[in-house]
Design an enzyme around this catalytic site. Sequence first.
Site, short mmCIF file in Angstrom:
data_model
loop_
_atom_site.label_atom_id
_atom_site.label_comp_id
_atom_site.label_asym_id
_atom_site.label_seq_id
_atom_site.Cartn_x
_atom_site.Cartn_y
_atom_site.Cartn_z
CD GLU A 33 10.25 -39.64 31.14
OE1 GLU A 33 10.91 -39.88 30.12
OE2 GLU A 33 10.78 -39.21 32.19
CE LYS A 72 13.39 -37.77 27.97
NZ LYS A 72 13.39 -38.81 29.04
CB CYS A 90 12.42 -36.54 31.82
SG CYS A 90 13.37 -37.22 33.22
#
Length: 260
Positions: free
Chosen positions: A41, A111, A143
């Site tokens: 990320e 995301k 994540c």
Amino acid sequence: MKLMIAQTNPVWAEPTTNLEALESLCRLAVEAKVDLLALPELAFTGYNIFERLDALAEAIDGSIVTAVASLADKYGLYVLFGLAERRPNGELSNAAILIDDHGQHIATYDKRYLWDREHQFFTAGKESCVVDTRFGKLGLMICYDNEFPEVARELAQAGAQIILSPTANMLPNAERQVLQIRTRAIDNQCFVACINRSGVEESLHYCGNSIVAGPDGEVLGRLGLAPGTVIVDIDLARIDESRTHQDYLKDLRIFDGADL
């Protein structure tokens, strides 16, 4: 498919320096006959850059994506990495970018589950992302998405055979991260890879422990706390083997009030 995970410790807020380090990873991947090189990320800026986002966020045709695309084409590699993306409307997203082996940008995933301070700076994505490649259907998440079973399930139901998640997860979450990735894999009977980072940024101590899990939850590759790489051969036939005795996606039932 041969997948290389690169668990890096990028220099904070120095994308040029971090991009220079990418070429050596590309050379290593080519020597190992890797198909796809995956990075964490916000791979080239560092994660804890919130006060620097005005300077470090880039459009999809900015210098970071352009540089990665050039290396992907030069070395004949697919490359996946995280980017602070500035959208055309000015909003910022925490994105995962996939470049193919000809240097073409083929997928962007924003995301969906933002964590902690991310809510103050990024706009959450609304769409899942599954992209068809010559070595299978890839699903993308990032994540904190890992911690919500619905994200991986939606990708698997859309046909994803390999789910890849660039990550910047922190201590003390290493074992929880490993358990979650193995669970996402076994629940959906597909491959799931978490590409985490190493190192320290101020008070944030990243936990590494990048992992690739197979369709039965088996650990196919795992790193520790330190920067490093791991290469995993992914055989899609393992998915059909896993679904021989029980096929969770086929047998899945959606209950509503009438079923209670």
